[in-house]
Design a protein around this motif. Structure first.
Motif, short mmCIF file in Angstrom:
data_model
loop_
_atom_site.label_atom_id
_atom_site.label_comp_id
_atom_site.label_asym_id
_atom_site.label_seq_id
_atom_site.Cartn_x
_atom_site.Cartn_y
_atom_site.Cartn_z
N UNK A 61 2.15 12.33 -2.12
CA UNK A 61 1.75 10.83 -1.78
C UNK A 61 2.86 9.93 -1.83
N UNK A 62 3.49 9.91 -3.16
CA UNK A 62 4.51 9.00 -3.67
C UNK A 62 5.73 9.25 -2.77
N UNK A 63 5.99 10.31 -2.37
CA UNK A 63 7.35 10.50 -1.51
C UNK A 63 7.09 10.39 -0.21
N UNK A 64 5.93 9.91 0.48
CA UNK A 64 5.56 9.82 1.83
C UNK A 64 5.86 8.65 2.45
N UNK A 65 7.02 8.16 3.52
CA UNK A 65 7.27 6.95 3.75
C UNK A 65 6.12 6.21 4.25
N UNK A 107 8.79 1.45 -2.59
CA UNK A 107 7.56 2.16 -2.16
C UNK A 107 6.81 2.58 -3.39
N UNK A 108 5.73 1.83 -3.65
CA UNK A 108 5.24 1.83 -5.25
C UNK A 108 3.70 2.55 -4.63
N UNK A 109 3.62 3.63 -5.35
CA UNK A 109 2.36 4.45 -5.01
C UNK A 109 1.68 4.31 -6.40
N UNK A 110 0.35 4.82 -6.38
CA UNK A 110 -0.50 4.69 -7.61
C UNK A 110 -1.83 5.48 -7.58
N UNK A 111 -2.37 5.72 -8.28
CA UNK A 111 -3.53 6.70 -8.51
C UNK A 111 -4.39 6.14 -9.37
N UNK A 112 -5.57 6.31 -9.04
CA UNK A 112 -6.97 5.83 -10.02
C UNK A 112 -7.85 7.14 -10.47
#
Length: 103
Positions: free
Chosen positions: A97-101, A24-29
């Protein structure tokens, strides 16, 4: 459609261990200036429409996992205005957000 061997492995591991953050790859800008959110959403939707892997989910049918490529995916883009906030504010949002499935 039947799962590939790699998909079978991932499905099996998710059944045994539950949701994992490993895939699960999250990111932010950080953007400056005005955001044209409808244009951003259309651009991201075009990427999802182009790549089946981003629209594929797994469902059980008669006890066997199958991959289902969906055509009805509608993105929900969240926007957080963090002007004037310290780093802890965006770090907390990013961690949530990164931990959300993924769905």
């Amino acid at each position: 459609m039947a799962l590939s061997l790699a998909q079978q492995r991932l499905w099996f591991l998710s059944q045994m261990e539950g949701s994992s953050e490993a895939y699960h790859i999250s990111g932010a800008v950080r953007l400056s200036g005005e955001l044209d959110k409808p244009v951003l959403v259309r651009a991201l939707q075009a990427i999802v429409a182009r790549h089946e892997a981003l629209r594929t989910c797994f469902q059980l049918h008669d006890g066997q996992p199958l991959q289902i490529v969906r055509d009805d995916i509608a993105l929900a883009v969240q926007q957080h205005d963090l002007r004037g906030q310290d780093d802890a504010a965006w770090q907390a949002i990013a961690a949530t957000h990164g931990a959300a499935p993924s769905i």
